[in-house]
Write an enzyme that holds these catalytic residues in place. Sequence first.
Site, mmCIF file in Angstrom:
data_model
loop_
_atom_site.group_PDB
_atom_site.id
_atom_site.type_symbol
_atom_site.label_atom_id
_atom_site.label_comp_id
_atom_site.label_asym_id
_atom_site.label_seq_id
_atom_site.Cartn_x
_atom_site.Cartn_y
_atom_site.Cartn_z
ATOM 1 N N ILE A 180 2.270 -22.771 15.804
ATOM 2 C CA ILE A 180 1.664 -24.230 16.165
ATOM 3 C C ILE A 180 0.954 -24.862 15.059
ATOM 4 O O ILE A 180 -0.175 -24.035 14.425
ATOM 5 C CB ILE A 180 0.970 -24.010 17.407
ATOM 6 C CG1 ILE A 180 1.787 -23.276 18.651
ATOM 7 C CG2 ILE A 180 0.314 -25.456 17.936
ATOM 8 C CD1 ILE A 180 1.040 -23.317 19.852
ATOM 9 N N LYS A 213 -6.759 -13.509 10.966
ATOM 10 C CA LYS A 213 -7.672 -14.452 11.560
ATOM 11 C C LYS A 213 -9.014 -13.719 11.720
ATOM 12 O O LYS A 213 -10.048 -14.345 11.671
ATOM 13 C CB LYS A 213 -7.338 -14.720 13.282
ATOM 14 C CG LYS A 213 -6.570 -13.235 13.820
ATOM 15 C CD LYS A 213 -5.281 -13.467 14.364
ATOM 16 C CE LYS A 213 -4.108 -13.802 13.417
ATOM 17 N NZ LYS A 213 -2.808 -13.309 13.868
ATOM 18 N N LYS A 219 0.681 -1.398 -0.166
ATOM 19 C CA LYS A 219 -0.119 -0.030 -0.073
ATOM 20 C C LYS A 219 0.702 1.258 -0.251
ATOM 21 O O LYS A 219 0.724 2.052 -0.769
ATOM 22 C CB LYS A 219 -0.978 0.003 1.244
ATOM 23 C CG LYS A 219 -2.226 0.724 1.086
ATOM 24 C CD LYS A 219 -3.136 0.673 2.217
ATOM 25 C CE LYS A 219 -2.691 0.985 3.587
ATOM 26 N NZ LYS A 219 -3.710 0.757 4.512
ATOM 27 N N GLU A 228 -0.619 -6.722 17.288
ATOM 28 C CA GLU A 228 -1.132 -6.183 15.857
ATOM 29 C C GLU A 228 -1.181 -4.681 15.912
ATOM 30 O O GLU A 228 -0.962 -3.795 17.042
ATOM 31 C CB GLU A 228 -2.637 -6.771 15.870
ATOM 32 C CG GLU A 228 -2.919 -8.163 16.014
ATOM 33 C CD GLU A 228 -2.550 -8.800 14.888
ATOM 34 O OE1 GLU A 228 -2.824 -8.540 13.514
ATOM 35 O OE2 GLU A 228 -2.022 -9.953 14.862
ATOM 36 N N LYS A 232 -9.587 -16.666 16.904
ATOM 37 C CA LYS A 232 -8.848 -18.132 16.523
ATOM 38 C C LYS A 232 -9.577 -19.081 17.180
ATOM 39 O O LYS A 232 -9.725 -20.106 16.430
ATOM 40 C CB LYS A 232 -7.425 -17.921 17.311
ATOM 41 C CG LYS A 232 -6.350 -17.168 16.747
ATOM 42 C CD LYS A 232 -5.224 -16.787 17.712
ATOM 43 C CE LYS A 232 -4.424 -15.661 16.996
ATOM 44 N NZ LYS A 232 -3.446 -15.096 17.693
#
Lengths: 402, 402
Positions: A126, A95, A37, A180, A195
């Site tokens: 994980i 997510k 962007k 985030e 999640k």
Amino acid sequence: MSKYKIGLFGFGCVGQGLYKTLSENNADAEIVKVCVKNKEKKRSIEAEKITYDAAEILNNEDINIIVELIDDAKAALEIVRAALKKGKAVVSANKKMVAENLDELIALQKQYETPLLYEGAVCGSIPIIRNLEDYYASEQIEEIKGIFNGSSNYILTKLFQEGKSYEEALGEAQANGFAETDPTLDVGGFDPKFKLSIILQHTFGIRQHPENIFNWGIQNISEKDIAFAKERNLKIKLLAKAHFDGKVLSTLVAPHFIDEQNPLYHVENEFNCVLINGKYASNQTLIGKGAGSLPTGLAVLSDVIALTQGYTYRYKSADFTSGGSQAVEVYLSFNDIEDIDKNAFTSISESYIGSDYGYIIGKIELEALQQLLNGSSGVNVVFTSGKQTEIEIPNLTYSYAN
Amino acid sequence: MSKYKIGLFGFGCVGQGLYKTLSENNADAEIVKVCVKNKEKKRSIEAEKITYDAAEILNNEDINIIVELIDDAKAALEIVRAALKKGKAVVSANKKMVAENLDELIALQKQYETPLLYEGAVCGSIPIIRNLEDYYASEQIEEIKGIFNGSSNYILTKLFQEGKSYEEALGEAQANGFAETDPTLDVGGFDPKFKLSIILQHTFGIRQHPENIFNWGIQNISEKDIAFAKERNLKIKLLAKAHFDGKVLSTLVAPHFIDEQNPLYHVENEFNCVLINGKYASNQTLIGKGAGSLPTGLAVLSDVIALTQGYTYRYKSADFTSGGSQAVEVYLSFNDIEDIDKNAFTSISESYIGSDYGYIIGKIELEALQQLLNGSSGVNVVFTSGKQTEIEIPNLTYSYAN
């Protein structure tokens, strides 16, 4: 020349992680174009690979895999929709986008016979989604829970181990790339809820929109709450939990007191942990880094490689009723007892009222708790469950979801 | 009628676990024949499914999957060989048979284009082989180690937590179905060595025969050794370890002192734990039951289902040199110092000599240690490494494989 040509959206922390891990692997896939962007930012990739126009990737017929690693869930959905409709296989680590739109995303995959994988969206490094899809597909899972947010766990570790202030700890988490762009998603317990919503689909074949999952984060934890926990040799961990007995589903995201006997007690910093409780193998534990450039990059890379091998999710499905009347046992702290409707509790086992801090430990229905939290200020809540089984704090036994 | 018809060899602990888990799943596979040895034993399956003649299964053209779950490694190899040559897909949980014959088994799979899977052979319910084959295929793994033997870990837990005698604890482990028919394989550190040998193939693409891996078990641990550990707040755990730097491979199986900070400290009873250390995701931990009817049954079932979905192992390969000159730091205990060749140590940091017990803590080459152990009686050795990084016991720092 690789058979699989990747069009990458986003070149932030995870995008760079994918770039590095892919360049060091001999996968039959290469990144041919990267859409970003910000035209001002310096990029560590060849200029000719960069584009600012999504269409340049989406309309490129040579590109057969789209990897979507941008922050903006709305824009991410547009990209993934367009890619699937064009028959391009997709990997996403978003997510929020996946959790909020899973119905549509499953339908699109079916309609266009094109796969979407999102291991990187859930608990970083994980390999939980693939294990649920494959290995644990034969297990009768009763409960799945754990620490699903690396950023919150990092902050809680700093609060408990180093006595840092909440603001200091949050700043550190952001500086280390564990948080985030909008910290509310992490510290407010939204990110682990996304999640959990995705995990529900792959564990139980149950679709539950994240907005139907109770969440309370860590941003209201006070020094008094931490002192309360430390006096009792407990830590506070932000847990996501789902219990399914074959009919009734119970879910929640909330801070929990955890004692030393609990495997979660020892999961610190940006590490995540998933605990699976099944009929055959009983407790299974998976621990790994829940955030960071290379750990999440590895998860995204594993999806890319899985796509080159023809892997797709199977999406089993199950009937269920949502457990509307979960009774939980909580520690509720407050500045002023006048703000608290004590009648919301079905029973109170302990309470303390001081001049500027007090707490109630008691049983309450989850919906009543939600109302109480909505209607009060200066409050915090920590659930009193911790162990696989049960944990006692003075005069109190908590058992989950009954 | 299922598309996949299973001929099962062996109906012991794991065989019954498979029978139960399969009957409760809607897999496209059914057990049509079970070959057992003992005609006297009562069986909980329909009489018409039972046979005492292997050929009745191997020559049955309707049977397309052979599941081999017998104790005898030699007989197991005969069955697996015959099945692969007939083009029947095979699942085995026999770690000794797989570890000792992996070269031939890989060649047979290739020659007859028929898959062999053996998740149940390694760490019971933990899905380690498939994760190494799939997810971790893109990771640059530097070290893999852990608790690979449920029986030994169960015994060690009883010794440390409940102060039981070695004989009592072993008896309990056998009564609970956690120990193999011949306990030497478990408590002598052979069983974890078989598993480590198999894991090496799937982690690094390296074939190392188990007879080339150093092993020392737990059967010589004395009350004095346990007291030594407890005084220092340490536990003893039987670890299998492999380190590969891209060129040199170091492997061993031995009891290790473990401190409280180590995730392995908290892995108790029949649980196993695999720690993977990679360049991208750093530490990954998988914990689950390493033995037992249903946990291992689940692992075998997951292989059966994988076969019905066309899954095969890929068997990558790598060049390496075996690290012949591993320097290790150990605690060596003895009844009589006269039995010990002190010159075998390159350095000694601590020693104690009493009337019927003494110990030396020092550095020694692994080969010299092997010779010393071979030539002495009444000795025991515990390695002083424990943590992911390093652990100190008085005047002593151990670093692994350098």
